[in-house]
Scaffold this motif. Structure first.
Motif: not given
Ligand code: ZN
Ligand code: ZN
Length: 492
Positions: A205-208, A232-244, A436-448
């Motif tokens: 899942i992603r939200w961006h 919960c999808d937790a793919t991006r807890f090592d390295k994230a960006d905010l690219n849309t 690139h912009s990821s197919g997975h949500a970044h940590p703050f979107d997951i937290a939200k």
């Protein structure tokens, strides 16, 4: 109801917890057992096999290498006997305690081991996933037990296609699929109600992304569901960006406008949003899109479904390989080459029709002659086009650019392939950009998401960084880490 009468719900992830993908999660009540996804754990698989040269010989070999779980009391009759018995028919399949498998989306790490299943087990998937399966079926040769997709057909009694709005009853469980935004169309999350407990599985899942409204709707529905547990999808807890996707479009356009030579892009063919972005920037930069055949054929299968951001195929050209090796390729190109060849079945006939959706075919020579007029769209890590280019115009593709629009390699094998691509790019003198912009949500979107859904407990899946997730998310919700092969009872 007294505590003693409460039904227990148990959950066992067999893979896909401390690894990216390969999700296979068993959810059981006293009466009913289902799987959430039945994916191929790529990192385990690659320890022993090498596609397409060294493929699994049998299901028991996969079990011996701990790539798939062995059949125990929880998994009685899980696998097909198709490859072991003579005069096979579905009646030869053993009785099984697994009722159904729910597929969240058509990425191999969620769906890739469906071919191993006992054909008595029902497989549920969304419509887009079903159509992508048909493309996959045609393109993958039956080279191993993992590639036998015969039952993924609506003609098969145990293959079921669901839609948003369906509530699927399986024994004493009720499963509600909810569409979410991800880097492939037709991705779903699931709400599972056992009557006693409620589980939410996000899938990938992603939200961006461009369809973030789907994820917003999912969060609302999941919150009303008041789940006991959220996987919960937790793919991006090592390295994230905010690219849309919009960032990707803007940056690609800048590069495409500056570029004076050949423009090569590398992207996932089933990431329709990205395909659309490449088409848009090519258009704005005055370049014609030329796709490799494998990408063109996959995208064409989704034609006419009303998928958002679906590109206009009648403006896209297909790159004609120097030789058409496979039957489906010949059929796909039939109207452009005029070659005599007849389709043998429905799948092949479809291929013939799909080729006609495109503007035409272009050979690499034409691109080599006028490189600034085209934008080449290639499948990730594909080297054929680069090799052809280097063959035609030698080492002088001056002013050209290669845009990698996929995630950075996160496995050794990807690393090796990536190195090889980089070597070709260097030899061609192309400037390399990663956009690139990821197919997975970044940590703050997951937290939200978690803050709004308010599950009693949340467990990370699909991640190599579960402990980071645990420490970070603890501020928002109660986190419990799951272990592969270990039973977890809900409500205890
Ligand atoms: Zn995945
Ligand atoms: Zn995925």
């Amino acid at each position: 109801m007294s505590h003693g009468n409460m039904k227990t719900t148990k959950l066992i992830p067999y893979s896909g917890v401390d690894e990216i993908g390969g999700v296979k999660i068993l959810v059981s009540t006293d009466e009913t057992s289902i799987f959430l996804d039945f994916g191929k754990p790529m990192s385990r698989w690659k320890k022993y096999y090498d596609f397409p040269y060294l493929m699994p010989k049998s299901i028991s070999q996969l079990i011996a290498f701990n790539i798939i779980p062995g059949e125990d009391d929880n998994l009685r009759g899980l696998y097909t006997v198709k490859h072991d018995v003579e005069d096979y028919g579905i009646e030869k399949e053993p009785e099984t305690c697994i009722e159904a498998v729910f597929i969240s989306h058509m990425h191999l790490d969620h769906f890739g081991h469906v071919p191993l299943l006992n054909r008595k087990i029902k497989v549920y998937a969304g419509r887009v996933t079903y159509l992508l399966c048909q493309a996959y079926k045609l393109h993958s040769q039956k080279i191993s037990v993992e590639n036998d997709l015969d039952h993924l057909d609506t003609k098969h009694e145990n293959f079921k296609v669901f839609r948003y709005g369906d509530k699927i009853k399986v024994g004493d469980l009720e499963v509600t699929p909810i569409p979410v935004d991800h880097s492939i169309p037709g991705a779903y999350a699931f709400l599972i109600d056992t009557g006693e407990h409620r589980i939410v599985y996000t899938g990938d899942i992603r939200w961006h992304g461009p369809a973030n409204f789907l994820t917003t709707n999912f969060v609302k529905k999941a919150s009303e569901f008041e789940p006991d547990l959220m996987l919960c999808d937790a793919t991006r807890f090592d390295k994230a960006d905010l690219n849309t996707e919009e960032d990707v479009r803007r940056r690609m356009l800048t590069v495409a406008r500056e570029c004076r030579g050949v423009l090569v892009t590398s992207l996932s063919p089933v990431d329709i949003d990205r395909v659309n972005t490449v088409c848009k920037i090519a258009d704005e930069a005055g370049r014609t899109v030329v796709m490799d055949m494998s990408m063109a054929s996959k995208i064409a299968r989704l034609h006419g479904l009303g998928i958002r951001n679906y590109p206009n195929l009648s403006r896209i050209f297909v790159l004609k390989p120097s030789k058409l090796y496979r039957r489906w390729q010949k059929l796909f190109m039939k109207h452009l080459t005029g070659e005599e060849i007849t389709a043998r079945n429905g799948l092949e006939e479809a291929e013939e029709k799909l080729g006609k959706l495109f503007a035409g075919a272009i050979e690499i020579d034409e691109i080599a002659e006028k490189p600034h007029e085209f934008a080449l769209a290639t499948t990730p890590y594909s080297l054929k086009e680069l090799s052809e280019l280097s063959h035609r115009i030698g080492y002088s593709t001056s002013g050209g650019v290669y845009i990698a629009s996929i995630s950075e390699p996160f496995e050794e094998e990807m690393e090796i392939k990536f190195e090889r691509v980089k070597n070709w790019i260097e030899s061609l003198g192309l400037a390399y950009y990663h956009i690139h912009s990821s197919g997975h949500a970044h940590p703050f979107d997951i937290a939200k998401m978690i803050s709004e859904i308010k599950p009693k407990t949340v467990s990370p899946v699909h991640s190599m960084h579960s402990t980071v997730f645990q420490k970070f998310i603890n501020r928002y919700a109660n986190v419990k880490l799951l272990k592969c092969g270990v039973e977890h009872c809900i409500g205890k």
